[in-house]
Write a protein that holds these residues in place. Structure first.
Motif, PDB file in Angstrom:
ATOM      1  N   ILE A 279       0.833  -1.194   0.000  1.00  0.00           N
ATOM      2  CA  ILE A 279       0.000   0.000   0.000  1.00  0.00           C
ATOM      3  C   ILE A 279       0.872   1.250   0.000  1.00  0.00           C
ATOM      4  O   ILE A 279       0.538   2.251  -0.642  1.00  0.00           O
ATOM      5  CB  ILE A 279      -0.984  -0.002   1.205  1.00  0.00           C
ATOM      6  CG1 ILE A 279      -2.005   1.121   1.056  1.00  0.00           C
ATOM      7  CG2 ILE A 279      -0.231   0.146   2.524  1.00  0.00           C
ATOM      8  CD1 ILE A 279      -2.936   0.979  -0.107  1.00  0.00           C
ATOM      9  N   LEU A 280       2.018   1.187   0.699  1.00  0.00           N
ATOM     10  CA  LEU A 280       2.944   2.322   0.702  1.00  0.00           C
ATOM     11  C   LEU A 280       3.519   2.538  -0.697  1.00  0.00           C
ATOM     12  O   LEU A 280       3.611   3.675  -1.175  1.00  0.00           O
ATOM     13  CB  LEU A 280       4.070   2.068   1.704  1.00  0.00           C
ATOM     14  CG  LEU A 280       5.005   3.250   1.992  1.00  0.00           C
ATOM     15  CD1 LEU A 280       4.244   4.409   2.606  1.00  0.00           C
ATOM     16  CD2 LEU A 280       6.145   2.815   2.913  1.00  0.00           C
ATOM     17  N   ALA A 281       3.890   1.447  -1.366  1.00  0.00           N
ATOM     18  CA  ALA A 281       4.406   1.554  -2.737  1.00  0.00           C
ATOM     19  C   ALA A 281       3.343   2.125  -3.662  1.00  0.00           C
ATOM     20  O   ALA A 281       3.633   2.980  -4.515  1.00  0.00           O
ATOM     21  CB  ALA A 281       4.860   0.183  -3.228  1.00  0.00           C
ATOM     22  N   ALA A 282       2.091   1.669  -3.508  1.00  0.00           N
ATOM     23  CA  ALA A 282       1.004   2.154  -4.361  1.00  0.00           C
ATOM     24  C   ALA A 282       0.740   3.633  -4.135  1.00  0.00           C
ATOM     25  O   ALA A 282       0.527   4.401  -5.085  1.00  0.00           O
ATOM     26  CB  ALA A 282      -0.269   1.346  -4.091  1.00  0.00           C
ATOM     27  N   LEU A 283       0.760   4.073  -2.870  1.00  0.00           N
ATOM     28  CA  LEU A 283       0.507   5.482  -2.557  1.00  0.00           C
ATOM     29  C   LEU A 283       1.587   6.386  -3.154  1.00  0.00           C
ATOM     30  O   LEU A 283       1.287   7.397  -3.792  1.00  0.00           O
ATOM     31  CB  LEU A 283       0.437   5.676  -1.043  1.00  0.00           C
ATOM     32  CG  LEU A 283      -0.803   5.098  -0.341  1.00  0.00           C
ATOM     33  CD1 LEU A 283      -0.669   5.223   1.168  1.00  0.00           C
ATOM     34  CD2 LEU A 283      -2.066   5.796  -0.816  1.00  0.00           C
ATOM     35  N   TYR A 284       2.848   6.009  -2.956  1.00  0.00           N
ATOM     36  CA  TYR A 284       3.928   6.845  -3.476  1.00  0.00           C
ATOM     37  C   TYR A 284       4.027   6.764  -4.998  1.00  0.00           C
ATOM     38  O   TYR A 284       4.419   7.743  -5.656  1.00  0.00           O
ATOM     39  CB  TYR A 284       5.262   6.466  -2.828  1.00  0.00           C
ATOM     40  CG  TYR A 284       5.458   7.140  -1.492  1.00  0.00           C
ATOM     41  CD1 TYR A 284       5.952   8.440  -1.419  1.00  0.00           C
ATOM     42  CD2 TYR A 284       5.102   6.501  -0.312  1.00  0.00           C
ATOM     43  CE1 TYR A 284       6.112   9.073  -0.202  1.00  0.00           C
ATOM     44  CE2 TYR A 284       5.252   7.127   0.916  1.00  0.00           C
ATOM     45  CZ  TYR A 284       5.765   8.421   0.966  1.00  0.00           C
ATOM     46  OH  TYR A 284       5.905   9.047   2.174  1.00  0.00           O
ATOM     47  N   ALA A 285       3.681   5.616  -5.564  1.00  0.00           N
ATOM     48  CA  ALA A 285       3.619   5.523  -7.026  1.00  0.00           C
ATOM     49  C   ALA A 285       2.574   6.484  -7.561  1.00  0.00           C
ATOM     50  O   ALA A 285       2.814   7.224  -8.533  1.00  0.00           O
ATOM     51  CB  ALA A 285       3.298   4.089  -7.454  1.00  0.00           C
ATOM     52  N   GLY A 286       1.392   6.500  -6.931  1.00  0.00           N
ATOM     53  CA  GLY A 286       0.331   7.408  -7.366  1.00  0.00           C
ATOM     54  C   GLY A 286       0.735   8.862  -7.263  1.00  0.00           C
ATOM     55  O   GLY A 286       0.468   9.669  -8.166  1.00  0.00           O
ATOM     56  N   VAL A 287       1.419   9.218  -6.166  1.00  0.00           N
ATOM     57  CA  VAL A 287       1.838  10.616  -5.983  1.00  0.00           C
ATOM     58  C   VAL A 287       2.851  11.034  -7.038  1.00  0.00           C
ATOM     59  O   VAL A 287       2.724  12.094  -7.665  1.00  0.00           O
ATOM     60  CB  VAL A 287       2.424  10.817  -4.568  1.00  0.00           C
ATOM     61  CG1 VAL A 287       3.098  12.187  -4.460  1.00  0.00           C
ATOM     62  CG2 VAL A 287       1.326  10.705  -3.518  1.00  0.00           C
ATOM     63  N   THR A 288       3.878  10.214  -7.269  1.00  0.00           N
ATOM     64  CA  THR A 288       4.916  10.599  -8.229  1.00  0.00           C
ATOM     65  C   THR A 288       4.404  10.575  -9.671  1.00  0.00           C
ATOM     66  O   THR A 288       4.692  11.496 -10.458  1.00  0.00           O
ATOM     67  CB  THR A 288       6.139   9.662  -8.112  1.00  0.00           C
ATOM     68  OG1 THR A 288       5.707   8.296  -8.167  1.00  0.00           O
ATOM     69  CG2 THR A 288       6.876   9.901  -6.812  1.00  0.00           C
ATOM     70  N   LEU A 289       3.627   9.546 -10.030  1.00  0.00           N
ATOM     71  CA  LEU A 289       3.082   9.489 -11.392  1.00  0.00           C
ATOM     72  C   LEU A 289       2.123  10.651 -11.629  1.00  0.00           C
ATOM     73  O   LEU A 289       2.163  11.289 -12.679  1.00  0.00           O
ATOM     74  CB  LEU A 289       2.363   8.158 -11.623  1.00  0.00           C
ATOM     75  CG  LEU A 289       3.192   6.875 -11.539  1.00  0.00           C
ATOM     76  CD1 LEU A 289       2.322   5.661 -11.811  1.00  0.00           C
ATOM     77  CD2 LEU A 289       4.377   6.921 -12.488  1.00  0.00           C
ATOM     78  N   GLY A 290       1.262  10.928 -10.654  1.00  0.00           N
ATOM     79  CA  GLY A 290       0.317  12.026 -10.801  1.00  0.00           C
ATOM     80  C   GLY A 290       0.997  13.379 -10.853  1.00  0.00           C
ATOM     81  O   GLY A 290       0.609  14.261 -11.623  1.00  0.00           O
ATOM     82  N   LEU A 291       2.019  13.550 -10.021  1.00  0.00           N
ATOM     83  CA  LEU A 291       2.766  14.812 -10.033  1.00  0.00           C
ATOM     84  C   LEU A 291       3.427  15.035 -11.391  1.00  0.00           C
ATOM     85  O   LEU A 291       3.342  16.123 -11.976  1.00  0.00           O
ATOM     86  CB  LEU A 291       3.827  14.790  -8.929  1.00  0.00           C
ATOM     87  CG  LEU A 291       4.766  16.003  -8.854  1.00  0.00           C
ATOM     88  CD1 LEU A 291       3.989  17.281  -8.577  1.00  0.00           C
ATOM     89  CD2 LEU A 291       5.833  15.777  -7.781  1.00  0.00           C
TER      90      LEU A 291
END
Length: 288
Positions: free
Chosen positions: A115-127
């Motif tokens: 879940i931590l990997a998914a959250l940070y993936a979402g933040v960096t990809l979205g940014l």
């Protein structure tokens, strides 16, 4: 000449920065944890999982046929930023792949806290994507398909992208565990919210009202360059008594920068109002 080059550079540099962040998110969070991504990039990720194909190469190769189709269907000007964004993404993916191979960058890999990997993936990809979209670029892929279908069939760009992403992520079930696909959905949701935040709006469309003495010229340029419907409304200045036009149109938020540049080029003294749009029904957007 220098002023024009600086204007172009001010748009291209943020697009490069956005693609660099996006490439980092893919290699640092997504691939090490066998998560997924939508669009043609998602197909590249699948090829990496199934065949070990480098993402930097597969992403570029998959986009080349779309470049050729898009140049004919959408025109050179509309495709320029898309090609630049896609090539920039491929270059940064290659640089990060090399950095990982040399041991200069150690990706974040977990066997428990996905879940931590998914959250940070979402933040960096979205940014990364949010910055690219805000400055008028794209990373190619389904964006090109969506624009072509929107022009030829009048289908909503958002609906086409969503449908293709669902198909690609569905195919991923053949190669990665279903729980990883569910974590991917968390990543996609966070990325979409991050893009909205960067773009300063919850919906993908903006309503533009332009009060100007050169309404017909501006309307013609918008129609020619952006393939958007425009309404000309006669108006009279209350103080001056002069006859003007209100140019009204609705565009996707990533197109606002292009529209503002058109207006500034034709009538720098025009009065421009940009409003949030909560829903759009009609050709080029959502059709019931």
């Amino acid at each position: 000449m220098l002023a024009r080059l600086w204007h172009v550079a001010r748009s291209l540099i943020p697009v490069m920065a956005g693609t660099a962040i996006y490439a980092f998110g893919l290699h640092y969070f997504v691939i090490p944890n066998q998560l997924m991504e939508g669009g043609l990039t998602g197909i590249g990720v699948l090829l990496n999982y199934a065949l070990g194909a480098p993402l930097s190469i597969s992403t570029l190769v998959l986009n080349i046929p779309l470049f050729l189709i898009g140049l004919k269907a959408l025109g050179k000007q509309q495709m320029a930023y898309t090609i630049f964004g896609t090539v920039s993404l491929s270059v940064f993916l290659a640089l990060i792949e090399r950095a990982i191979d040399k041991g200069w960058l150690i990706p974040f890999q977990t066997s428990q806290d996905y879940i931590l990997a998914a959250l940070y993936a979402g933040v960096t990809l979205g940014l990364g994507l949010g910055i690219v979209f805000r400055f008028g670029g794209t990373t190619g892929g389904v964006d090109i398909i969506a624009r072509i279908l929107g022009k030829w069939k009048g289908w909503s760009m958002g609906q086409v992208i969503l449908a293709l992403d669902v198909v690609i992520i569905g195919i991923a079930l053949l190669y990665i565990p279903k729980e990883k696909v569910l974590y991917t959905l968390v990543s996609v949701f966070i990325a979409s919210k991050m893009i909205d935040f960067i773009q300063e709006g919850a919906y993908s469309a903006k309503a533009i009202s332009i009060i100007t003495n050169m309404g017909e010229t501006i309307a013609g340029r918008i129609t020619e360059r952006m393939d958007r419907g425009v309404t000309l409304i006669p108006a009279i200045g209350a103080y001056s008594g002069t006859h003007k036009h209100i140019v009204y149109c609705v565009v996707y938020r990533q197109e606002v920068r292009t529209l503002r540049a058109i207006v500034k080029d034709i009538d720098p003294r025009a009065f421009v109002v940009i409003n949030e749009v909560h829903d759009v029904l009609g050709e080029g957007f959502k059709e019931d």
